[in-house]
Design a protein around this motif. Structure first.
Motif, PDB file in Angstrom:
ATOM      1  N   GLY A 114      61.896 174.890 -38.276  1.00  0.00           N
ATOM      2  CA  GLY A 114      62.578 176.115 -37.901  1.00  0.00           C
ATOM      3  C   GLY A 114      62.365 177.127 -39.013  1.00  0.00           C
ATOM      4  N   VAL A 115      61.937 178.331 -38.638  1.00  0.00           N
ATOM      5  CA  VAL A 115      61.617 179.352 -39.651  1.00  0.00           C
ATOM      6  C   VAL A 115      62.894 180.081 -40.062  1.00  0.00           C
ATOM      7  CG1 VAL A 115      60.270 181.409 -40.171  1.00  0.00           C
ATOM      8  CG2 VAL A 115      59.292 179.611 -38.712  1.00  0.00           C
TER       9      VAL A 115
ATOM     10  N   THR B 247      48.442 172.330 -53.443  1.00  0.00           N
ATOM     11  CA  THR B 247      49.619 171.534 -53.807  1.00  0.00           C
ATOM     12  C   THR B 247      50.696 172.408 -54.444  1.00  0.00           C
ATOM     13  OG1 THR B 247      48.625 170.980 -55.937  1.00  0.00           O
ATOM     14  CG2 THR B 247      48.249 169.445 -54.113  1.00  0.00           C
ATOM     15  N   GLY B 248      51.887 171.827 -54.578  1.00  0.00           N
ATOM     16  CA  GLY B 248      52.983 172.525 -55.252  1.00  0.00           C
ATOM     17  C   GLY B 248      53.676 173.571 -54.400  1.00  0.00           C
ATOM     18  N   ILE B 249      53.473 173.543 -53.078  1.00  0.00           N
ATOM     19  CA  ILE B 249      54.105 174.539 -52.196  1.00  0.00           C
ATOM     20  C   ILE B 249      55.467 174.025 -51.740  1.00  0.00           C
ATOM     21  CG2 ILE B 249      53.926 175.780 -50.012  1.00  0.00           C
ATOM     22  CD1 ILE B 249      50.897 175.648 -50.296  1.00  0.00           C
ATOM     23  N   VAL B 250      56.497 174.817 -52.005  1.00  0.00           N
ATOM     24  CA  VAL B 250      57.863 174.464 -51.609  1.00  0.00           C
ATOM     25  C   VAL B 250      58.464 175.643 -50.861  1.00  0.00           C
ATOM     26  CG1 VAL B 250      60.169 173.832 -52.408  1.00  0.00           C
ATOM     27  CG2 VAL B 250      58.159 172.927 -53.587  1.00  0.00           C
ATOM     28  N   GLU B 251      58.951 175.393 -49.668  1.00  0.00           N
ATOM     29  CA  GLU B 251      59.537 176.456 -48.842  1.00  0.00           C
ATOM     30  C   GLU B 251      60.836 175.974 -48.214  1.00  0.00           C
ATOM     31  OE1 GLU B 251      58.712 179.549 -48.265  1.00  0.00           O
ATOM     32  OE2 GLU B 251      56.643 179.707 -48.985  1.00  0.00           O
ATOM     33  N   PRO B 252      61.814 176.872 -48.023  1.00  0.00           N
ATOM     34  CA  PRO B 252      63.004 176.501 -47.262  1.00  0.00           C
ATOM     35  C   PRO B 252      62.682 176.509 -45.779  1.00  0.00           C
ATOM     36  CG  PRO B 252      63.144 178.788 -47.948  1.00  0.00           C
ATOM     37  CD  PRO B 252      61.864 178.268 -48.491  1.00  0.00           C
ATOM     38  N   THR B 253      63.132 175.510 -45.058  1.00  0.00           N
ATOM     39  CA  THR B 253      62.897 175.450 -43.618  1.00  0.00           C
ATOM     40  C   THR B 253      63.872 174.475 -42.970  1.00  0.00           C
ATOM     41  OG1 THR B 253      61.234 174.935 -41.921  1.00  0.00           O
ATOM     42  CG2 THR B 253      61.054 173.725 -43.986  1.00  0.00           C
ATOM     43  N   PHE B 254      64.118 174.696 -41.686  1.00  0.00           N
ATOM     44  CA  PHE B 254      65.102 173.938 -40.904  1.00  0.00           C
ATOM     45  C   PHE B 254      64.392 172.731 -40.291  1.00  0.00           C
ATOM     46  CE2 PHE B 254      67.865 173.565 -37.015  1.00  0.00           C
ATOM     47  CZ  PHE B 254      69.103 173.512 -37.636  1.00  0.00           C
ATOM     48  N   VAL B 255      64.740 171.545 -40.768  1.00  0.00           N
ATOM     49  CA  VAL B 255      64.019 170.336 -40.357  1.00  0.00           C
ATOM     50  C   VAL B 255      64.981 169.245 -39.879  1.00  0.00           C
ATOM     51  CG1 VAL B 255      62.028 170.715 -41.880  1.00  0.00           C
ATOM     52  CG2 VAL B 255      64.036 169.462 -42.747  1.00  0.00           C
ATOM     53  N   TYR B 256      64.387 168.232 -39.240  1.00  0.00           N
ATOM     54  CA  TYR B 256      65.137 167.039 -38.826  1.00  0.00           C
ATOM     55  C   TYR B 256      65.187 166.098 -40.024  1.00  0.00           C
ATOM     56  CZ  TYR B 256      66.373 162.797 -36.250  1.00  0.00           C
ATOM     57  OH  TYR B 256      66.994 161.649 -35.813  1.00  0.00           O
ATOM     58  N   LEU B 257      66.318 166.061 -40.695  1.00  0.00           N
ATOM     59  CA  LEU B 257      66.442 165.372 -41.978  1.00  0.00           C
ATOM     60  C   LEU B 257      66.083 163.889 -41.941  1.00  0.00           C
ATOM     61  CD1 LEU B 257      69.744 167.023 -43.290  1.00  0.00           C
ATOM     62  CD2 LEU B 257      67.421 167.477 -44.113  1.00  0.00           C
TER      63      LEU B 257
ATOM     64  N   ASP C   8      72.133 166.342 -38.920  1.00  0.00           N
ATOM     65  CA  ASP C   8      70.763 165.827 -38.918  1.00  0.00           C
ATOM     66  C   ASP C   8      69.720 166.922 -39.058  1.00  0.00           C
ATOM     67  OD1 ASP C   8      71.502 163.208 -38.792  1.00  0.00           O
ATOM     68  OD2 ASP C   8      71.175 162.975 -36.633  1.00  0.00           O
ATOM     69  N   PHE C   9      70.080 168.143 -38.654  1.00  0.00           N
ATOM     70  CA  PHE C   9      69.171 169.281 -38.821  1.00  0.00           C
ATOM     71  C   PHE C   9      69.771 170.225 -39.858  1.00  0.00           C
ATOM     72  CE2 PHE C   9      68.070 167.747 -34.626  1.00  0.00           C
ATOM     73  CZ  PHE C   9      66.697 167.934 -34.539  1.00  0.00           C
ATOM     74  N   PHE C  10      68.929 170.678 -40.792  1.00  0.00           N
ATOM     75  CA  PHE C  10      69.450 171.476 -41.902  1.00  0.00           C
ATOM     76  C   PHE C  10      68.278 172.184 -42.571  1.00  0.00           C
ATOM     77  CE2 PHE C  10      71.317 171.976 -46.224  1.00  0.00           C
ATOM     78  CZ  PHE C  10      72.587 172.436 -45.902  1.00  0.00           C
ATOM     79  N   SER C  11      68.511 173.408 -43.008  1.00  0.00           N
ATOM     80  CA  SER C  11      67.483 174.119 -43.769  1.00  0.00           C
ATOM     81  C   SER C  11      67.673 173.849 -45.247  1.00  0.00           C
ATOM     82  CB  SER C  11      67.556 175.627 -43.502  1.00  0.00           C
ATOM     83  OG  SER C  11      66.490 176.280 -44.166  1.00  0.00           O
ATOM     84  N   THR C  12      66.619 173.356 -45.876  1.00  0.00           N
ATOM     85  CA  THR C  12      66.646 173.072 -47.308  1.00  0.00           C
ATOM     86  C   THR C  12      65.255 173.300 -47.863  1.00  0.00           C
ATOM     87  OG1 THR C  12      67.293 171.422 -48.970  1.00  0.00           O
ATOM     88  CG2 THR C  12      66.081 170.607 -47.051  1.00  0.00           C
TER      89      THR C  12
END
Length: 329
Positions: free
Chosen positions: A146-147, A249-259, A275-279
């Motif tokens: 989820g964006v 490599t080294g790419i980190v982004e916040p996004t809404f995922v199925y934990l 269970d779903f959360f943006s982190t």
């Protein structure tokens, strides 16, 4: 070779998003799909002297299949804005149905593609997508996102007066939770470089990040919403996915995922009760490599925001899951 598709390419988000994709040197082939005007949008963009070969499809003549076949990345901004006299529930049913049908196509024609959901309400449409993919036997939680990048972009922009940075995007501000109202939790205490926000400005700043979309709706006099900034944010996240696919490599982004389906996610699911959360998520060539728990050591104010967030998220997630398990009549 990277093939990307934009589903909902003729809309207010879809057109500028498609422009950004067409201008990107990272994309070799771009497929546009919508229920109206897509061949015209594709023809317009085809005059741009960039790498991507572009095509536009309508539902007729197997358009969705032709758009999706061979795709590596699919972005879904499709949906309708809320219209006068329309309840939020009316809007949900329409947009939920659109996302359900498009993801059904993805499951059929490009099940291994990375799926980026922009269509609102993201807190519910991502669980809808997950259920559709589960039912089709092709769900890979590391490839469904989820964006929520617009919340981060707003946090960066709105804090520039405190960061003092010439380029507001040079700061990193984690924004966790969901992608609507009180489910959006900016963690200013975790900003890098560190931020000092005056106590008397904190509450208003949080509110502005959470409800920034209202500013745009009001400025457009109710005739539109945040389409251009959403397109920018959507492409920013998509670009990170494509770079990771290409081996950066080294790419980190916040996004809404199925934990539960992402390494490191169980710890966050246990801490939040959802269970779903943006982190923050580390990305690699297979998608979500690791969910990063940044909730330890947050301030009491942020803990209070997080509590309100998770209470709202639970209902949003359940609504999405139940839309597939018990479809409305």
């Amino acid at each position: 070779m990277v093939k990307a598709a934009v589903l909902g390419a003729s809309g207010g988000i879809g057109q500028p998003l498609s422009l950004l994709f067409k201008a990107s040197p990272l994309v070799d082939e771009l497929a546009l799909y919508d229920v109206v005007n897509t061949p015209g949008v594709a023809a317009d963009l085809s005059h741009i002297s960039s790498v991507a070969k572009i095509s536009g499809y309508l539902p007729k003549d197997g358009g969705l299949e032709r758009a999706l076949t061979g795709c590596d990345v699919v972005v879904i901004p499709a949906g309708i804005p809320r219209k006068p006299g329309m309840t939020r529930d009316d809007l949900f049913k329409i947009n939920a149905s659109i996302v359900r049908d498009l993801v059904t196509g993805i499951a059929q024609f490009c099940p291994k593609a990375f799926i980026l959901i922009i269509s609102n309400p993201v807190n519910s449409t991502v669980p809808i997508a997950a259920e559709v993919l589960k039912n089709a036997g092709v769900f890979d939680p590391k490839r469904l996102f989820g964006v929520t990048t617009l919340d981060v972009v707003r946090a960066e922009t709105f804090t520039q007066e405190f960061s003092g940075l010439n380029n507001p995007s040079d700061i990193t501000i984690p924004v966790v939770g969901g992608h609507s109202g009180e489910t959006i939790v900016p963690l200013f205490s975790k900003a890098t470089p560190a931020l000092q926000i005056p106590a008397d400005r904190y509450e208003a700043l949080v509110k502005r990040v959470q409800f920034g979309g209202d500013e745009v709706v009001q400025a457009k006099d109710g005739a539109g919403s945040a389409t251009l900034s959403m397109a920018y944010a959507g492409f920013r996240f998509a670009e990170s996915i494509i770079k990771a696919v290409k081996g950066q490599t080294g790419i980190v982004e916040p996004t809404f995922v199925y934990l539960p389906g992402v390494p490191g996610g169980d710890e966050i699911a246990k801490a939040t009760g959802v269970d779903f959360f943006s982190t923050l998520v580390a990305l690699n060539a297979t998608g979500a490599e690791k969910a990063i728990n940044i909730l330890d050591g947050i301030t009491p104010q942020e803990e209070k925001l997080l509590k309100a967030c998770t209470e709202g998220l639970k209902g949003n997630i359940t609504k999405g899951v139940e839309f597939i398990s018990s479809p409305p009549k």
